[in-house]
Design a protein around this motif. Sequence first.
Motif, PDB file in Angstrom:
ATOM      1  N   ARG A 189      96.798  42.418  23.004  1.00 50.26           N
ATOM      2  CA  ARG A 189      96.445  41.413  22.167  1.00 50.26           C
ATOM      3  C   ARG A 189      95.583  40.540  22.857  1.00 50.26           C
ATOM      4  O   ARG A 189      94.394  40.219  21.874  1.00 50.26           O
ATOM      5  N   PHE A 190      95.600  39.945  23.765  1.00 50.90           N
ATOM      6  CA  PHE A 190      94.935  39.006  24.381  1.00 50.90           C
ATOM      7  C   PHE A 190      93.469  39.208  24.576  1.00 50.90           C
ATOM      8  O   PHE A 190      92.365  38.623  24.278  1.00 50.90           O
ATOM      9  N   PRO A 191      93.428  40.621  25.162  1.00 52.79           N
ATOM     10  CA  PRO A 191      91.888  40.976  25.223  1.00 52.79           C
ATOM     11  C   PRO A 191      91.002  41.290  24.006  1.00 52.79           C
ATOM     12  O   PRO A 191      90.015  40.975  23.879  1.00 52.79           O
ATOM     13  N   TYR A 192      91.699  41.984  22.943  1.00 54.36           N
ATOM     14  CA  TYR A 192      91.217  41.799  21.645  1.00 54.36           C
ATOM     15  C   TYR A 192      90.886  40.553  21.199  1.00 54.36           C
ATOM     16  O   TYR A 192      89.686  40.315  20.805  1.00 54.36           O
ATOM     17  N   LEU A 193      91.543  39.598  21.137  1.00 58.11           N
ATOM     18  CA  LEU A 193      91.375  38.243  20.907  1.00 58.11           C
ATOM     19  C   LEU A 193      89.969  37.683  21.590  1.00 58.11           C
ATOM     20  O   LEU A 193      89.271  37.031  21.081  1.00 58.11           O
ATOM     21  N   CYS A 194      89.874  37.989  23.065  1.00 55.38           N
ATOM     22  CA  CYS A 194      88.875  37.461  23.623  1.00 55.38           C
ATOM     23  C   CYS A 194      87.410  37.844  23.268  1.00 55.38           C
ATOM     24  O   CYS A 194      86.680  37.504  23.312  1.00 55.38           O
TER      25      CYS A 194
ATOM     26  N   GLY B 143      84.354  34.927  26.819  1.00 57.85           N
ATOM     27  CA  GLY B 143      84.565  33.726  28.119  1.00 57.85           C
ATOM     28  C   GLY B 143      84.608  32.578  27.172  1.00 57.85           C
ATOM     29  O   GLY B 143      85.661  31.645  27.723  1.00 57.85           O
ATOM     30  N   ALA B 144      84.234  32.361  26.158  1.00 63.12           N
ATOM     31  CA  ALA B 144      84.099  31.036  25.503  1.00 63.12           C
ATOM     32  C   ALA B 144      85.753  30.793  24.919  1.00 63.12           C
ATOM     33  O   ALA B 144      86.112  29.681  24.686  1.00 63.12           O
ATOM     34  N   TYR B 145      86.190  31.974  24.430  1.00 57.99           N
ATOM     35  CA  TYR B 145      87.615  31.956  24.176  1.00 57.99           C
ATOM     36  C   TYR B 145      88.621  31.306  25.149  1.00 57.99           C
ATOM     37  O   TYR B 145      89.729  30.729  24.506  1.00 57.99           O
ATOM     38  N   LEU B 146      88.507  31.327  26.480  1.00 61.02           N
ATOM     39  CA  LEU B 146      89.457  30.992  27.301  1.00 61.02           C
ATOM     40  C   LEU B 146      89.555  29.320  27.112  1.00 61.02           C
ATOM     41  O   LEU B 146      90.557  28.858  27.583  1.00 61.02           O
ATOM     42  N   VAL B 147      88.665  28.867  26.891  1.00 58.16           N
ATOM     43  CA  VAL B 147      88.359  27.368  26.542  1.00 58.16           C
ATOM     44  C   VAL B 147      89.657  26.730  25.665  1.00 58.16           C
ATOM     45  O   VAL B 147      90.449  26.192  25.792  1.00 58.16           O
ATOM     46  N   PRO B 148      89.343  27.002  24.439  1.00 58.52           N
ATOM     47  CA  PRO B 148      90.398  26.728  23.400  1.00 58.52           C
ATOM     48  C   PRO B 148      91.939  27.363  23.738  1.00 58.52           C
ATOM     49  O   PRO B 148      92.775  26.520  23.477  1.00 58.52           O
ATOM     50  N   TYR B 149      91.828  28.361  24.266  1.00 55.21           N
ATOM     51  CA  TYR B 149      93.027  28.745  24.640  1.00 55.21           C
ATOM     52  C   TYR B 149      93.846  27.903  25.681  1.00 55.21           C
ATOM     53  O   TYR B 149      95.082  27.813  25.762  1.00 55.21           O
ATOM     54  N   PHE B 150      93.084  27.572  26.941  1.00 57.83           N
ATOM     55  CA  PHE B 150      93.616  26.833  27.729  1.00 57.83           C
ATOM     56  C   PHE B 150      93.868  25.421  27.381  1.00 57.83           C
ATOM     57  O   PHE B 150      95.040  24.947  27.912  1.00 57.83           O
ATOM     58  N   ILE B 151      92.966  24.969  26.577  1.00 57.02           N
ATOM     59  CA  ILE B 151      93.316  23.583  26.091  1.00 57.02           C
ATOM     60  C   ILE B 151      94.854  23.625  25.196  1.00 57.02           C
ATOM     61  O   ILE B 151      95.445  22.669  25.262  1.00 57.02           O
TER      62      ILE B 151
ATOM     63  N   VAL C 110      88.973  30.600  15.407  1.00 60.55           N
ATOM     64  CA  VAL C 110      89.313  30.783  16.843  1.00 60.55           C
ATOM     65  C   VAL C 110      90.433  30.138  17.320  1.00 60.55           C
ATOM     66  O   VAL C 110      91.169  30.670  18.011  1.00 60.55           O
ATOM     67  N   TRP C 111      90.282  28.753  17.222  1.00 62.61           N
ATOM     68  CA  TRP C 111      91.310  27.970  17.491  1.00 62.61           C
ATOM     69  C   TRP C 111      92.917  28.315  16.898  1.00 62.61           C
ATOM     70  O   TRP C 111      93.768  28.150  17.490  1.00 62.61           O
ATOM     71  N   ARG C 112      92.794  28.554  15.748  1.00 61.71           N
ATOM     72  CA  ARG C 112      94.147  29.077  14.983  1.00 61.71           C
ATOM     73  C   ARG C 112      94.469  30.444  15.834  1.00 61.71           C
ATOM     74  O   ARG C 112      96.010  30.498  16.088  1.00 61.71           O
ATOM     75  N   GLU C 113      93.857  31.229  16.055  1.00 61.34           N
ATOM     76  CA  GLU C 113      94.341  32.553  16.780  1.00 61.34           C
ATOM     77  C   GLU C 113      94.638  32.039  18.051  1.00 61.34           C
ATOM     78  O   GLU C 113      95.727  33.094  18.740  1.00 61.34           O
TER      79      GLU C 113
ATOM     80  N   THR D 116      81.114  37.404  28.722  1.00 59.99           N
ATOM     81  CA  THR D 116      79.863  36.520  28.359  1.00 59.99           C
ATOM     82  C   THR D 116      80.237  35.536  27.283  1.00 59.99           C
ATOM     83  O   THR D 116      80.695  36.167  26.181  1.00 59.99           O
ATOM     84  N   PRO D 117      80.023  34.399  27.533  1.00 58.27           N
ATOM     85  CA  PRO D 117      80.424  33.313  26.344  1.00 58.27           C
ATOM     86  C   PRO D 117      79.604  33.233  25.535  1.00 58.27           C
ATOM     87  O   PRO D 117      78.360  33.506  25.269  1.00 58.27           O
ATOM     88  N   LYS D 118      80.146  33.269  24.168  1.00 55.99           N
ATOM     89  CA  LYS D 118      79.435  32.903  22.889  1.00 55.99           C
ATOM     90  C   LYS D 118      79.830  31.531  22.611  1.00 55.99           C
ATOM     91  O   LYS D 118      80.749  31.534  21.827  1.00 55.99           O
ATOM     92  N   LEU D 119      79.325  30.595  22.884  1.00 54.80           N
ATOM     93  CA  LEU D 119      79.689  29.274  22.827  1.00 54.80           C
ATOM     94  C   LEU D 119      79.876  28.809  21.297  1.00 54.80           C
ATOM     95  O   LEU D 119      80.646  28.017  20.898  1.00 54.80           O
ATOM     96  N   GLU D 120      78.749  29.296  20.620  1.00 58.53           N
ATOM     97  CA  GLU D 120      78.940  28.884  19.165  1.00 58.53           C
ATOM     98  C   GLU D 120      80.212  29.230  18.294  1.00 58.53           C
ATOM     99  O   GLU D 120      80.647  28.608  17.468  1.00 58.53           O
ATOM    100  N   LYS D 121      80.868  30.346  18.924  1.00 57.16           N
ATOM    101  CA  LYS D 121      82.234  30.658  18.120  1.00 57.16           C
ATOM    102  C   LYS D 121      83.196  29.550  18.410  1.00 57.16           C
ATOM    103  O   LYS D 121      84.296  29.486  17.693  1.00 57.16           O
ATOM    104  N   MET D 122      83.222  28.564  19.518  1.00 56.11           N
ATOM    105  CA  MET D 122      84.281  27.716  19.595  1.00 56.11           C
ATOM    106  C   MET D 122      84.172  26.782  18.566  1.00 56.11           C
ATOM    107  O   MET D 122      85.096  25.786  18.605  1.00 56.11           O
ATOM    108  N   LEU D 123      83.216  26.527  17.729  1.00 53.14           N
ATOM    109  CA  LEU D 123      83.031  25.775  16.474  1.00 53.14           C
ATOM    110  C   LEU D 123      83.962  26.125  15.365  1.00 53.14           C
ATOM    111  O   LEU D 123      83.822  25.516  14.400  1.00 53.14           O
ATOM    112  N   GLU D 124      84.390  27.310  15.475  1.00 50.75           N
ATOM    113  CA  GLU D 124      84.828  28.086  14.405  1.00 50.75           C
ATOM    114  C   GLU D 124      86.411  27.795  14.254  1.00 50.75           C
ATOM    115  O   GLU D 124      87.304  28.064  15.248  1.00 50.75           O
ATOM    116  N   PRO D 125      87.170  27.363  13.276  1.00 54.22           N
ATOM    117  CA  PRO D 125      88.417  26.820  13.164  1.00 54.22           C
ATOM    118  C   PRO D 125      89.293  28.185  13.270  1.00 54.22           C
ATOM    119  O   PRO D 125      90.359  28.018  13.739  1.00 54.22           O
TER     120      PRO D 125
END
Length: 754
Positions: A105-110, A116-124, A317-320, A306-315
Amino acid sequence: MAHLDRTNPSAGVKGPQGSLMLKTGGASLRVPAHEPVTESVADLLAHEQPHDYKSSSLSVGAGGAGRKVPQIELPENDGRPAWNSKLQYILAQVGFSVGLGNVWRFPYLCQKNGGGAYLVPYFILLLLIGIPLFFLELAVGQKIRRGSLGVWNYVCPRLGGIGISSLMVCGFVGLYYNVIIGWSIFYFFQSFQQPLPWSECPIRRNGTFAFVEPECEKSSATTYFWYRQTLNTTSTIAESGGLNVKMTVSLLVAWIIVCLAVIKGIASSGKVMYFSSLFPYVVLFCFLVRGLMLKGSVDGIAHMFTPKLEKMLEPQVWREAATQVFFALGLGFGGVIAFSSYNKIDNNCHFDAVLVSIINFLTSILATLVVFAVLGFKANIMNEKCVTENSEKILGYLNANVLSHDLIPLHVNFSQMTVTDYAEVYGVIRTVKEGGFANLGLDQCLLEDELNKSVQGTGLAFIAFTEAMTHFPGSPFWSVMFFFMLINLGLGSMIGTMTGITTPVLDAYKVKKEYLTVGCCIVAFFCGLLFVQRSGNYFVTMFDDYSAGLPLTVVVILENVSVAWIYGTKRFMQDLEDMLGFRPYSFYFYMWKYVSPLCLIVLITATVIEMAISPPGYNAWIQELAQERFQSYPPWALGMCYALIFAALLPLPVVFIARHFNLMSDGSNKLSVSYRKTMMKEMSSLETPDESHFILTKPGEAPPPLPAHRALLAPGGGGRPLDPNSLSPKSCYGTGYQNAAISPGTPTTPESDS
């Protein structure tokens, strides 16, 4: 001055005002007396007899009437099982929290949510929700030393339905989770073959005519083996198709393994955890080393991180990310509380919470590295296959004079076409044949397109990863290792799930552990036959989507609210200080009080909205098309989906209403021996050698307060004494357990909380 009654040295101190000071176990009481006091308190203390906590009883009353305090045993002799070592306990918590979701599950969500940008909201969110709530569950389990039923009955009886809902969700999840272990067992035994049975499509014969199975030819060998050879699935959930015998036997084997692992409680499961928790790490590291040696593995890892930083602005991503944090640690299932309840009262559960959470996070990253190293290798193979097939098409067009030989660069060799050469040829043809290019049917064959094909769950484990392993040298060995790892990952989670079911029942009822465990496994096996029909895969999807998500989120927010807002965060922090020997960081105070509840409310709202706007359905395998198609649930199946949510949440309002109107016991008469001992030890801490505390006063006059250096003060100061009866089952009613005996007429007020 006062004197000691020599005829009964333990009687107490008699005063001229007609009151008697009785000292037992640290509680000081005044009872009427009619004899003058002639001896000092110091003389009294000199003749005081040692207090025996094992056999003492207290009779207090007016006019000869008395009441007895239950016998209190020493903490060391409460008879509750305990972990053999701290390592065994940590491995149990790691085994429970690190499960199949970390691998598929985690690799798919990543991949889906920005690499790599997904790791930021996940860790927060791990810091804001994961660690604080994990710490909370560990603390209440260790403090009260009960399973989920007992813990929430003690903290707040009106919210005692939390434990029942938690137990029911454990049951629902355990039913289908063990089916996945059964699938892994089937693949494990099928792996002892060379070549692997899913490496090639089967050949059918019609007399002298041989042909490839059409369903396999339209899809792939691994996909065909999964849907037809393993599940033999039907095309809709409405078609039962009868029991799948192979999967039924695999499910039986899975339940036998789980039963043997937990039949002796932590005495047996703790030993199993030494292997089931550590072996997956051995396999993951082996796969990582082997994967990095494969062509294309670096491409997969680079694509992943490879981080796609624009994804971090999508709600979304934070919900998942919040949902993944929530389920990765096993919050709300009851297994965390059950495991923690077997700890010593002074165990550093704060360290445990941080350690297990970090291990879980690092395991997810390790699994992601392994998965995308292998998928990068597979993507390279698929891309080379695409280049070969399309090169043959181009060569055919050249021979048929559809394309001119002048279009092909001189250095291109069709017998050894590279990806770079093909990209050059493709670009030239597309430019020249702009009008009729679409009719040629040529694919671009980009590695990026292969890597972007997202797979998760069973599609990753039993199709994509399995297909990649067929290209490994010595593929049967790697297949055996992989599916044995999945079995152990699932077993660790199942042990925690079963412990979350059996521990509360064993705490509440006098049932023999072995009989309860065997009975649960037998019932679960027969209920699990729903999932080993030919349509059983669709029911696994249904239970995974509806039986746990929303109910568990509601359970955890009620856990948070009952401790932080009903029992009180300050009181809970004081309990932790008494239990651990140090005060946790103020960070936890604000997380429990404000941030975590707010995050959970947002998560529940987002989950409900997602369920409302997403059409309820499942991906069905259509045999004629040899591909998946989304289908909506029929009305009866949709009713079953909502029934799962309703059944899991029903105990919450039922228990609340029943206890609000006194229709059922609040559980206050079922305190565990260990919890009562903790209360008595805290009460004994009130004892003081200061004579001024024993000087008798006139009737109705309040005795002098305890000295400042002995008072138990609540966090924040203010001189407010802390209720020694912490984590009281009556705390949500505004009253705590009273001291062993209280002098007549002494006012008692519930402790205010904030």
